[in-house]
Design an enzyme around this catalytic site. Structure first.
Site, PDB file in Angstrom:
ATOM      1  CB  THR A   9      -0.961   0.041   1.215  1.00  0.00           C
ATOM      2  OG1 THR A   9      -1.827   1.174   1.073  1.00  0.00           O
ATOM      3  CG2 THR A   9      -0.243   0.127   2.536  1.00  0.00           C
ATOM      4  CB  ALA A  12       0.880   6.662   5.461  1.00  0.00           C
ATOM      5  CG  HIS A  13      -4.188   7.829   7.055  1.00  0.00           C
ATOM      6  ND1 HIS A  13      -4.076   8.478   8.254  1.00  0.00           N
ATOM      7  CD2 HIS A  13      -4.039   8.776   6.110  1.00  0.00           C
ATOM      8  CE1 HIS A  13      -3.872   9.753   8.058  1.00  0.00           C
ATOM      9  NE2 HIS A  13      -3.843   9.974   6.750  1.00  0.00           N
ATOM     10  CG  ASP A  77      -8.903  -2.384  -3.905  1.00  0.00           C
ATOM     11  OD1 ASP A  77      -8.033  -1.489  -3.964  1.00  0.00           O
ATOM     12  OD2 ASP A  77      -9.927  -2.360  -4.610  1.00  0.00           O
ATOM     13  CG  PHE A 167      -7.788   6.824   5.755  1.00  0.00           C
ATOM     14  CD1 PHE A 167      -7.749   5.862   6.749  1.00  0.00           C
ATOM     15  CD2 PHE A 167      -8.049   6.415   4.449  1.00  0.00           C
ATOM     16  CE1 PHE A 167      -7.971   4.525   6.448  1.00  0.00           C
ATOM     17  CE2 PHE A 167      -8.258   5.084   4.134  1.00  0.00           C
ATOM     18  CZ  PHE A 167      -8.225   4.128   5.139  1.00  0.00           C
ATOM     19  CE1 TYR A 169     -15.903   9.215  -0.226  1.00  0.00           C
ATOM     20  CE2 TYR A 169     -14.412   7.319  -0.161  1.00  0.00           C
ATOM     21  CZ  TYR A 169     -15.071   8.313  -0.867  1.00  0.00           C
ATOM     22  OH  TYR A 169     -14.892   8.411  -2.221  1.00  0.00           O
ATOM     23  CG  ASP A 170     -12.447   6.878   8.672  1.00  0.00           C
ATOM     24  OD1 ASP A 170     -13.235   5.985   8.298  1.00  0.00           O
ATOM     25  OD2 ASP A 170     -11.262   6.650   8.962  1.00  0.00           O
TER      26      ASP A 170
HETATM   27  P1  ITT Z   1      -3.524   1.517  -1.843  1.00  0.00           P
HETATM   28  O1  ITT Z   1      -4.237   1.077  -3.094  1.00  0.00           O
HETATM   29  O2  ITT Z   1      -2.127   2.005  -2.094  1.00  0.00           O
HETATM   30  O3  ITT Z   1      -3.614   0.503  -0.728  1.00  0.00           O
HETATM   31  P2  ITT Z   1      -5.618   3.516  -1.736  1.00  0.00           P
HETATM   32  O4  ITT Z   1      -5.948   4.644  -0.799  1.00  0.00           O
HETATM   33  O5  ITT Z   1      -5.542   3.829  -3.208  1.00  0.00           O
HETATM   34  O6  ITT Z   1      -4.275   2.822  -1.232  1.00  0.00           O
HETATM   35  P3  ITT Z   1      -7.844   1.728  -2.278  1.00  0.00           P
HETATM   36  O7  ITT Z   1      -7.546   1.706  -3.734  1.00  0.00           O
HETATM   37  O8  ITT Z   1      -8.162   0.445  -1.567  1.00  0.00           O
HETATM   38  O9  ITT Z   1      -6.647   2.363  -1.443  1.00  0.00           O
HETATM   39  O10 ITT Z   1      -9.008   2.770  -2.040  1.00  0.00           O
HETATM   40  C1  ITT Z   1      -9.640   2.798  -0.840  1.00  0.00           C
HETATM   41  C2  ITT Z   1     -10.398   4.109  -0.694  1.00  0.00           C
HETATM   42  O11 ITT Z   1     -11.623   3.814  -0.013  1.00  0.00           O
HETATM   43  C3  ITT Z   1      -9.625   5.053   0.201  1.00  0.00           C
HETATM   44  O12 ITT Z   1      -8.799   5.939  -0.512  1.00  0.00           O
HETATM   45  C4  ITT Z   1     -10.750   5.763   0.943  1.00  0.00           C
HETATM   46  O13 ITT Z   1     -11.254   6.799   0.144  1.00  0.00           O
HETATM   47  C5  ITT Z   1     -11.815   4.681   1.068  1.00  0.00           C
HETATM   48  N1  ITT Z   1     -11.627   3.909   2.312  1.00  0.00           N
HETATM   49  C6  ITT Z   1     -11.195   2.623   2.431  1.00  0.00           C
HETATM   50  N2  ITT Z   1     -11.095   2.266   3.718  1.00  0.00           N
HETATM   51  C7  ITT Z   1     -11.459   3.352   4.421  1.00  0.00           C
HETATM   52  C8  ITT Z   1     -11.527   3.626   5.803  1.00  0.00           C
HETATM   53  O14 ITT Z   1     -11.176   2.722   6.706  1.00  0.00           O
HETATM   54  N3  ITT Z   1     -11.947   4.830   6.176  1.00  0.00           N
HETATM   55  C9  ITT Z   1     -12.291   5.756   5.289  1.00  0.00           C
HETATM   56  N4  ITT Z   1     -12.226   5.614   3.964  1.00  0.00           N
HETATM   57  C10 ITT Z   1     -11.810   4.406   3.529  1.00  0.00           C
END
Ligand code: ITT
Length: 210
Positions: A9, A12-13, A77, A167, A169-170
């Site tokens: 990933t 970082a969060h 993901d 981070f 949509y939290d």
């Molecule tokens: P990596 O692919 O590098 O892991 P990313 O941020 O691009 O990082 P994703 O493609 O899995 O990750 O997209 C996940 C998105 O969904 C993330 O950017 C948030 O907008 C949302 N999301 C996922 N988990 C979340 C959480 O625990 N709290 C809030 N929003 C979340």
């Protein structure tokens, strides 16, 4: 000795949450430790497909470039599914505000603003939503199919952002059984109740049982 895990990933969060949830029996590294590893385009149509893509591409890169065969490679993901929007933003959660379908991630604030705009006028009972998390776990150094774990967290989207924790949509997501958002509730609640915690509990059970 702690089991090595490389988390595929750049978020970082997300990495911090996974490290905390796996606990001290696992020694985690992330892409920040391998700055030359290429970014993977998330071209699959499902969270599971993208998680597997991210995990397997890192297994290959680590094997070829670092001769890395130790422990596990893990990819997450995840995304938000809103009923009134037919499941959007879903697999596009990280790039929801993008106008170009091939563009990279868009800033959390813009994604949140778009979500509120799309839901404007929808009453509370039409704002049901859930976070989904899919984790792919692959053996480092091996090209086999990864193990897949699903996690879910039900809740609803409130009308304006609240709280600074977490981070994505939290600040807009109020998990079922709580009056506050994940942005307000903070790590101690999120680490018990979140979609990521749900998926990682199943992953740990699987590792213990094998
Ligand atoms: P990596 O692919 O590098 O892991 P990313 O941020 O691009 O990082 P994703 O493609 O899995 O990750 O997209 C996940 C998105 O969904 C993330 O950017 C948030 O907008 C949302 N999301 C996922 N988990 C979340 C959480 O625990 N709290 C809030 N929003 C979340």
């Amino acid at each position: 000795m702690a089991t090595p895990v490389v988390i595929a990933t750049g978020n970082a969060h997300k990495a911090e949450e996974i490290q905390a949830l796996l606990g001290p029996d696992f020694a985690c590294r992330t892409l920040a430790d391998f700055p030359d590893a290429p970014e993977v385009e998330e071209t699959a149509r499902t969270l599971a497909g993208n998680a597997a893509l991210k995990a397997l591409s890192l297994v290959n890169w680590l094997k070829q470039n670092e001769d890395w065969n130790e422990g596990w490679v893990l990819a997450d993901d995840s995304g938000l599914e809103v009923d009134a929007l037919d499941g959007a933003p879903g697999v596009r959660s990280a790039r929801y505000a993008a106008t170009d379908s091939h563009a990279g991630n868009t800033p959390d604030q813009k994604n949140n603003a778009k979500l509120l705009h799309e839901l404007s006028g929808q009453r509370k009972h039409h704002r049901a939503a859930r976070f989904r998390c899919v984790i792919a776990l692959a053996r480092a150094g091996q090209y086999g199919k990864p193990e897949i774990f699903h996690g879910v967290c039900e809740g609803q989207i409130i009308e304006e952002p609240r709280g600074e924790n977490g981070f994505g949509y939290d600040p807009l997501f109020q998990p079922e059984g709580h009056e506050q958002t994940f942005g307000e509730l903070g790590e101690s609640v999120k680490s018990q109740n979140s979609h990521r915690a749900d998926a990682l509990r199943k992953l740990k059970d699987w590792l213990v049982a094998r």
